[in-house]
Design a protein around this motif. Structure first.
Motif, short mmCIF file in Angstrom:
data_model
loop_
_atom_site.label_atom_id
_atom_site.label_comp_id
_atom_site.label_asym_id
_atom_site.label_seq_id
_atom_site.Cartn_x
_atom_site.Cartn_y
_atom_site.Cartn_z
N PHE A 42 27.23 -30.97 -76.36
CA PHE A 42 28.63 -31.31 -76.12
C PHE A 42 28.68 -32.80 -75.88
O PHE A 42 28.05 -33.31 -74.95
N SER A 43 29.41 -33.53 -76.74
CA SER A 43 29.39 -34.98 -76.73
C SER A 43 30.78 -35.54 -76.49
O SER A 43 31.74 -35.16 -77.16
N VAL A 44 30.87 -36.47 -75.53
CA VAL A 44 32.12 -37.19 -75.25
C VAL A 44 31.88 -38.66 -75.56
O VAL A 44 30.99 -39.29 -74.98
N VAL A 45 32.68 -39.21 -76.46
CA VAL A 45 32.51 -40.59 -76.88
C VAL A 45 33.68 -41.42 -76.39
O VAL A 45 34.81 -41.28 -76.87
N GLY A 46 33.43 -42.26 -75.40
CA GLY A 46 34.39 -43.25 -74.97
C GLY A 46 35.58 -42.71 -74.21
O GLY A 46 35.65 -41.56 -73.77
N SER A 47 36.57 -43.59 -74.06
CA SER A 47 37.75 -43.32 -73.24
C SER A 47 38.99 -42.97 -74.06
O SER A 47 40.07 -42.76 -73.49
N THR A 48 38.88 -42.89 -75.39
CA THR A 48 40.03 -42.59 -76.24
C THR A 48 40.56 -41.17 -76.09
O THR A 48 41.77 -40.96 -76.17
N PRO A 49 39.70 -40.15 -75.91
CA PRO A 49 40.24 -38.79 -75.72
C PRO A 49 41.26 -38.76 -74.59
O PRO A 49 41.05 -39.33 -73.52
N THR A 50 42.38 -38.08 -74.82
CA THR A 50 43.45 -38.06 -73.83
C THR A 50 43.27 -36.99 -72.77
O THR A 50 43.97 -37.01 -71.74
N GLY A 51 42.37 -36.05 -72.99
CA GLY A 51 42.11 -35.04 -71.98
C GLY A 51 41.06 -34.05 -72.43
O GLY A 51 41.04 -33.65 -73.61
N ILE A 52 40.18 -33.65 -71.50
CA ILE A 52 39.20 -32.59 -71.74
C ILE A 52 39.34 -31.64 -70.57
O ILE A 52 38.78 -31.87 -69.48
N SER A 53 40.12 -30.59 -70.77
CA SER A 53 40.51 -29.69 -69.67
C SER A 53 39.99 -28.30 -69.94
O SER A 53 40.43 -27.65 -70.91
N ILE A 54 39.10 -27.83 -69.10
CA ILE A 54 38.46 -26.54 -69.29
C ILE A 54 39.07 -25.54 -68.32
O ILE A 54 38.82 -25.61 -67.12
N GLY A 55 39.92 -24.65 -68.82
CA GLY A 55 40.46 -23.59 -67.99
C GLY A 55 41.96 -23.55 -67.76
O GLY A 55 42.45 -22.51 -67.31
N PRO A 56 42.73 -24.60 -68.03
CA PRO A 56 44.14 -24.55 -67.63
C PRO A 56 45.06 -23.80 -68.58
O PRO A 56 46.22 -23.55 -68.24
N SER A 57 44.59 -23.43 -69.79
CA SER A 57 45.46 -22.80 -70.76
C SER A 57 45.53 -21.30 -70.53
O SER A 57 45.01 -20.49 -71.29
N GLY A 58 46.16 -20.89 -69.42
CA GLY A 58 46.27 -19.48 -69.09
C GLY A 58 45.99 -19.24 -67.62
O GLY A 58 45.77 -20.16 -66.84
N SER A 59 45.98 -17.97 -67.26
CA SER A 59 45.88 -17.60 -65.85
C SER A 59 44.45 -17.26 -65.45
O SER A 59 44.17 -16.19 -64.91
N GLY A 60 43.54 -18.15 -65.73
CA GLY A 60 42.15 -17.94 -65.36
C GLY A 60 41.48 -19.25 -65.02
O GLY A 60 42.04 -20.33 -65.22
N ASP A 61 40.28 -19.15 -64.47
CA ASP A 61 39.52 -20.34 -64.11
C ASP A 61 38.68 -20.82 -65.28
O ASP A 61 38.27 -20.04 -66.14
N GLY A 62 38.40 -22.11 -65.29
CA GLY A 62 37.44 -22.65 -66.22
C GLY A 62 36.03 -22.45 -65.69
O GLY A 62 35.82 -22.05 -64.54
N SER A 63 35.05 -22.74 -66.52
CA SER A 63 33.65 -22.71 -66.08
C SER A 63 32.83 -23.57 -67.03
O SER A 63 33.26 -23.87 -68.15
N TRP A 64 31.66 -23.95 -66.56
CA TRP A 64 30.74 -24.75 -67.39
C TRP A 64 29.33 -24.25 -67.13
O TRP A 64 28.83 -24.37 -66.01
N ILE A 65 28.70 -23.65 -68.14
CA ILE A 65 27.33 -23.19 -68.05
C ILE A 65 26.54 -23.92 -69.13
O ILE A 65 26.83 -23.78 -70.31
#
Length: 346
Positions: free
Chosen positions: A205-228
């Motif tokens: 999983f690669s993130v390049v620089g500050s141009t991305p406007t958002g990386i949000s894991i979990g907010p699209s719905g009624s559940g929690d995000g997670s990172w494994i």
């Protein structure tokens, strides 16, 4: 003259045939798989002539659109389908439009690379996936998703099943497996998921620089995000820093999970700028700690980098720091280089 006694039978037969046809059409509309042939005059996803059933994906809510072969497919016109498979060396370019692969349910995924290579390049438009996305997962695949613009919203997880390796539930996004390779890279646009992210041993999983406007894991719905994570997280710093990954706690109950498994790697670098000193937040996990089971810097990360996991506040933080060598240290290195260099003959 024909007897009217035959008319009720004929009418019943017509009704029966019509009902059977409607029923068959209903089954077809909810279960069929269409295979890309590229037989149309363009390479547009929504063009009916490009599919073997000669039907446009639009409105085919539960269809599976299978792109299998060395094809290049473009999504620029609004489209709705059930799900999309991209494999066999296929590439799908999303350059505009609003697209919804909206089929949902247990074990429903979009496969990107499944026993063979597949790639998505998204530079614009809105792409919504109503189930899970697997990139480079399943039978020695190679999959890559390059997000440079537009928005990707994986607005359902496949389901809420709890798995032994993923206490946060079955994820929305899976990258990499135990064979082959999987890459998800974001250098622009935005990513949002309903459930978590799972990075397998061969995943990056690669993130390049500050141009991305958002990386949000979990907010699209009624559940929690997670990172494994078993594989690698890459972060490249540009002049503006880097966009952090935010793991969402939907109801503020601290139920989210963030864990780096043994063997997890962190690769750090600069993108388009000369190295400069600083500290940057790479990940923030809301209302809980980050569990570090053995995160380490990759072998190709340059000297001067280090990272820290800080659970002292309300949110767990993963930060990266680059330190420019002090002048005294630099002088020692220069003197050492001179001492080991070639000597002038007298």
């Amino acid at each position: 003259m024909k007897s009217n006694l035959l008319r009720p039978f004929a009418l019943r037969r017509t009704v029966a045939i019509t009902a059977a046809a409607v029923c068959a059409a209903a089954v077809h509309s909810t279960t069929w798989a269409a295979v890309w042939t590229g037989g149309g005059a363009d390479n547009e996803y929504s063009t009916a002539a490009n599919w073997d059933d000669n039907l446009s994906p639009s409105g085919a809510d539960n269809s599976t659109q299978d792109i299998n072969g060395a094809f290049t497919v473009e999504r620029s016109v609004d489209s709705t389908s059930g799900r999309t498979f991209i494999k066999g060396g296929a590439t799908m370019n999303i350059i505009g439009g609003s697209h919804d692969d909206q089929r949902s349910g247990a074990n429903i995924f979009n496969f990107l690379g499944d026993s063979s290579a597949g790639m998505v390049n998204q530079s614009g438009g809105e792409y919504r996936i109503g189930h899970g996305l697997r990139v480079g997962v399943g039978g020695a695949p190679d999959g890559a998703y390059n997000l440079t613009g537009g928005s990707l919203d994986i607005y359902r997880g496949s389901n809420s099943k709890i798995e032994s390796d993923n206490p946060g539930g079955r994820p929305s996004l899976e990258v990499g497996d135990t064979t082959g390779s999987g890459l998800f890279e974001i250098s622009g646009g935005s990513l949002q998921t309903r459930a978590g992210v799972h990075i397998g041993p061969t995943g990056v999983f690669s993130v390049v620089g500050s141009t991305p406007t958002g990386i949000s894991i979990g907010p699209s719905g009624s559940g929690d995000g997670s990172w494994i994570q078993h594989g690698m997280l890459k972060a490249a710093i540009d002049a503006g820093g880097v966009t952090p990954i935010f793991i969402d706690d939907f109801d503020d109950a601290g139920g989210v999970v963030g864990e780096f498994k043994s063997g997890s790697l962190l690769d750090l670098s600069f993108d388009g700028v000369a190295p400069f000193a600083g500290t940057w937040t790479l990940m923030e996990i809301e209302n809980t700690d980050i569990v570090d089971g053995g995160l380490a810097l990759s072998d190709v990360t340059a000297s001067g980098w280090n990272f820290s996991i800080d659970n002292s506040g309300a949110n767990g933080l993963l930060t990266a720091t680059y330190g420019v060598p002090e002048p005294a240290s630099t002088m020692i290195l220069v003197m050492a280089a001179l001492a080991t260099g070639p000597r002038r003959r007298v």
